[in-house]
Design an enzyme around this catalytic site. Structure first.
Site, PDB file in Angstrom:
ATOM      1  N   HIS A  61       0.889  -1.150   0.000  1.00 24.16           N
ATOM      2  CA  HIS A  61       0.000   0.000   0.000  1.00 24.16           C
ATOM      3  C   HIS A  61       0.934   1.208   0.000  1.00 24.16           C
ATOM      4  O   HIS A  61       1.450   1.604   1.045  1.00 24.16           O
ATOM      5  CB  HIS A  61      -0.892   0.033   1.237  1.00 24.16           C
ATOM      6  CG  HIS A  61      -1.747  -1.182   1.428  1.00 24.16           C
ATOM      7  ND1 HIS A  61      -2.803  -1.484   0.594  1.00 24.16           N
ATOM      8  CD2 HIS A  61      -1.721  -2.174   2.355  1.00 24.16           C
ATOM      9  CE1 HIS A  61      -3.394  -2.596   1.011  1.00 24.16           C
ATOM     10  NE2 HIS A  61      -2.744  -3.038   2.072  1.00 24.16           N
ATOM     11  N   ARG A  82      -5.387   1.967  12.122  1.00 23.52           N
ATOM     12  CA  ARG A  82      -6.188   2.172  10.919  1.00 23.52           C
ATOM     13  C   ARG A  82      -6.753   3.592  10.861  1.00 23.52           C
ATOM     14  O   ARG A  82      -6.857   4.184   9.783  1.00 23.52           O
ATOM     15  CB  ARG A  82      -7.322   1.148  10.857  1.00 23.52           C
ATOM     16  CG  ARG A  82      -8.070   1.150   9.538  1.00 23.52           C
ATOM     17  CD  ARG A  82      -9.136   0.092   9.489  1.00 23.52           C
ATOM     18  NE  ARG A  82     -10.238   0.378  10.393  1.00 23.52           N
ATOM     19  CZ  ARG A  82     -11.458  -0.165  10.289  1.00 23.52           C
ATOM     20  NH1 ARG A  82     -11.704  -1.038   9.330  1.00 23.52           N
ATOM     21  NH2 ARG A  82     -12.401   0.133  11.157  1.00 23.52           N
ATOM     22  N   TYR A 121      -6.840   0.648  -3.336  1.00 24.78           N
ATOM     23  CA  TYR A 121      -8.258   0.896  -3.095  1.00 24.78           C
ATOM     24  C   TYR A 121      -8.582   2.375  -2.894  1.00 24.78           C
ATOM     25  O   TYR A 121      -9.710   2.730  -2.560  1.00 24.78           O
ATOM     26  CB  TYR A 121      -8.764   0.093  -1.891  1.00 24.78           C
ATOM     27  CG  TYR A 121      -7.978   0.264  -0.612  1.00 24.78           C
ATOM     28  CD1 TYR A 121      -8.191   1.354   0.227  1.00 24.78           C
ATOM     29  CD2 TYR A 121      -7.031  -0.671  -0.226  1.00 24.78           C
ATOM     30  CE1 TYR A 121      -7.485   1.504   1.402  1.00 24.78           C
ATOM     31  CE2 TYR A 121      -6.321  -0.532   0.944  1.00 24.78           C
ATOM     32  CZ  TYR A 121      -6.553   0.551   1.762  1.00 24.78           C
ATOM     33  OH  TYR A 121      -5.842   0.704   2.936  1.00 24.78           O
ATOM     34  N   HIS A 207     -10.957  -6.302  -0.967  1.00 20.22           N
ATOM     35  CA  HIS A 207     -10.219  -5.863   0.211  1.00 20.22           C
ATOM     36  C   HIS A 207     -10.242  -6.934   1.294  1.00 20.22           C
ATOM     37  O   HIS A 207      -9.194  -7.300   1.840  1.00 20.22           O
ATOM     38  CB  HIS A 207     -10.796  -4.551   0.765  1.00 20.22           C
ATOM     39  CG  HIS A 207     -10.073  -4.088   1.988  1.00 20.22           C
ATOM     40  ND1 HIS A 207     -10.426  -4.491   3.263  1.00 20.22           N
ATOM     41  CD2 HIS A 207      -8.990  -3.293   2.122  1.00 20.22           C
ATOM     42  CE1 HIS A 207      -9.592  -3.952   4.137  1.00 20.22           C
ATOM     43  NE2 HIS A 207      -8.713  -3.219   3.475  1.00 20.22           N
ATOM     44  N   GLU A 236      -6.836 -11.381   8.976  1.00 23.85           N
ATOM     45  CA  GLU A 236      -5.701 -10.657   9.568  1.00 23.85           C
ATOM     46  C   GLU A 236      -5.894 -10.462  11.064  1.00 23.85           C
ATOM     47  O   GLU A 236      -4.933 -10.436  11.822  1.00 23.85           O
ATOM     48  CB  GLU A 236      -5.543  -9.300   8.874  1.00 23.85           C
ATOM     49  CG  GLU A 236      -4.339  -8.508   9.324  1.00 23.85           C
ATOM     50  CD  GLU A 236      -4.161  -7.217   8.541  1.00 23.85           C
ATOM     51  OE1 GLU A 236      -3.176  -6.509   8.813  1.00 23.85           O
ATOM     52  OE2 GLU A 236      -4.998  -6.918   7.667  1.00 23.85           O
ATOM     53  N   HIS A 270      -1.775 -12.257   4.443  1.00 17.93           N
ATOM     54  CA  HIS A 270      -1.704 -12.403   5.899  1.00 17.93           C
ATOM     55  C   HIS A 270      -2.107 -13.812   6.320  1.00 17.93           C
ATOM     56  O   HIS A 270      -1.282 -14.570   6.804  1.00 17.93           O
ATOM     57  CB  HIS A 270      -2.530 -11.356   6.644  1.00 17.93           C
ATOM     58  CG  HIS A 270      -2.157  -9.950   6.331  1.00 17.93           C
ATOM     59  ND1 HIS A 270      -0.873  -9.473   6.484  1.00 17.93           N
ATOM     60  CD2 HIS A 270      -2.889  -8.902   5.859  1.00 17.93           C
ATOM     61  CE1 HIS A 270      -0.822  -8.204   6.128  1.00 17.93           C
ATOM     62  NE2 HIS A 270      -2.029  -7.843   5.729  1.00 17.93           N
ATOM     63  N   ASP A 321       3.830  -4.554   2.690  1.00 19.64           N
ATOM     64  CA  ASP A 321       2.527  -4.102   3.168  1.00 19.64           C
ATOM     65  C   ASP A 321       2.535  -2.632   3.577  1.00 19.64           C
ATOM     66  O   ASP A 321       2.475  -1.739   2.740  1.00 19.64           O
ATOM     67  CB  ASP A 321       2.079  -5.002   4.318  1.00 19.64           C
ATOM     68  CG  ASP A 321       0.629  -4.782   4.710  1.00 19.64           C
ATOM     69  OD1 ASP A 321      -0.054  -3.984   4.045  1.00 19.64           O
ATOM     70  OD2 ASP A 321       0.167  -5.391   5.681  1.00 19.64           O
TER      71      ASP A 321
END
Length: 448
Positions: A61, A82, A121, A207, A236, A270, A321
């Site tokens: 990402h 997040r 995304y 996703h 995950e 993951h 990641d």
């Protein structure tokens, strides 16, 4: 095009290290590999150290690179991390994303990465309104990879819901609005406009089962994406499994299996919290598994059952990641070292097996099966690790692969060649002259 010759002081040829290897390249392909070829012939470009196939970063990402350092302050969980990530996502535009991704992909080239799988995304404007060019953000990433001199598989992602709880699927809100297309059909309409290039291939992703439901149409998504690489975040976090069990009465792996989702072209990222039954389903389908050890430990996700998955029939690949670090050699050794912590035994994977995960199997998971090997007919993508740094000096050359995997870091990469073109020379990027400066400028711009 003319023939180019590279002479590798030492090269890993899949099972062992050979000295004095001549690699001939024409039209971006390796045309011949000759071991024990003696001193470098006149006109050959010399690669001092251990030359490996180019590394594949199978899960990226790019915008997460802006979080490095910032999210290391204080305590928290994946879910609090997040929220910080969403704040960064809300500030990006196509232009600023191109600048950041160009610098991030240049950092990857400096680490020996020749292909990246970008799990993308961040599609629309901050309020969810599509750009005039619906794929402006994806096109920015494709252009950034070209500018940094590496290959990309754009794993354009269907992200239709804001989460899954015991109460069911939640709507997209706030920064998540720019992720969604509304329906799987609308996602497909936009995705269908993306076109590959010489350096770029188009894949797809869901996703997670948190962001795409069975009523959205897993079977229809599979039909849309037949024949291309497909990736998905899987199990995950335990909370994902618990919510899936509450709503669907099964694990995420089982939910996806109901629609025949799992196949060799699909990679689960993951796969940390799996049941024995999940492992059997994934292995039986030959699905790939992408492990991201530095992110998984940085976010306190846990240690996934990588060894059991491989024994069940799943090829392994590696990704950086969230880019807590960008170092595929670190990811490779972490796979083994984390398994040692989990089992309290040593020697689960050889250096050769770990290099295969970092190179050949990683490229295969991204739809580049002709890469990841030093052999005639393969893409001329390779990288050279110094054997004379403070980390690598001392071992005999025949143990160079073990030295690279278990001691070297991205800082030891001296050369990176992509399609026969030298992208990194003597530790310096040839297309992005000041990579640290480019990273600092791109990240600072997001704070303004």
């Amino acid at each position: 095009m003319p023939l180019t010759m590279y002479w590798a002081e030492h090269a890993w040829l899949g099972a062992h290290v050979e000295p004095g290897v001549l690699i001939e390249v024409r039209d971006g392909l390796i045309t011949a590999v000759r071991a024990g070829d003696g001193p470098p012939p006149s006109g050959a470009e010399v690669l001092r150290g251990l030359t490996l196939p180019g590394l594949a970063n199978a899960h990226s990402h790019a915008f997460h690179r802006a979080l490095r350092g910032t999210v290391q302050v204080g305590a928290g969980t994946f879910w609090t991390w997040r929220e910080v990530m969403y704040q960064v996502a809300s500030r990006l535009t196509p232009d600023s994303y191109h600048a950041l991704a160009r610098a991030v992909y240049a950092e990857m080239a400096l680490a020996g990465v020749t292909a990246v799988g970008e799990f993308h995304y961040l599609h629309h404007g901050p309020d969810g309104t599509p750009y005039a060019e619906p794929n402006a953000m994806g096109e920015a990433l494709i252009a950034a990879a070209a500018d940094a001199g590496i290959r990309i598989t754009l794993l354009d992602t269907a992200y239709l819901h804001g989460g899954l709880s015991r109460a069911g699927y939640q709507p997209l809100t706030g920064p998540q609005l720019r992720f969604g297309d509304g329906t799987a059909d609308r996602w497909h309409e936009r995705w269908s406009r993306l076109k590959g290039r010489e350096h770029a291939r188009i894949g797809a992703a869901i996703h997670s089962v948190r962001a795409f439901s069975d009523t959205d149409g897993y079977e229809r998504f599979a039909q849309y994406t037949e024949g291309v690489p497909v990736h998905i975040h899987l199990s995950e976090q335990p909370a994902e499994n618990e919510a899936c069990a509450a709503v669907h009465g099964c694990t995420p792996t089982e939910l996806l299996a109901r629609s025949g989702f799992w196949k060799p072209t699909v990679t689960a990222v993951h796969a940390t919290h799996l049941t024995d039954g999940d492992i059997g389903v994934l292995g039986g389908a030959g699905a790939g598994i992408c492990m991201c050890p530095t992110t998984e430990r940085d976010l306190a996700d846990g240690i996934g059952p990588a060894l059991a998955l491989q024994r069940a029939g799943c090829p392994l690949s590696l990704g950086s990641d969230s880019h807590a670090v960008i170092d595929l050699l670190e990811e490779a050794r972490a796979l083994e070292l984390d398994e040692r912590l989990r089992t309290r035994t040593r020697g689960h994977w050889t250096a050769a097996a770990l290099l295969r995960a970092a190179a050949e199997d990683g490229h295969a998971s991204l739809g580049w099966p002709e890469a990841g090997r030093l052999e005639a007919g393969a893409l001329a993508d390779f990288t050279t690790v110094s054997l004379t740094s403070v980390r690598t000096a001392g071992p005999v050359p025949r143990l160079a692969a073990e030295t690279a995997v278990f001691a070297a870091t991205a800082a030891d990469v001296r050369e990176t060649v992509v399609g026969g073109r030298r992208v990194v020379r003597a530790g310096e990027h040839t297309l992005v002259p000041d990579v640290p400066g480019a990273l600092a400028a791109a990240i600072a711009a997001l704070r303004e």
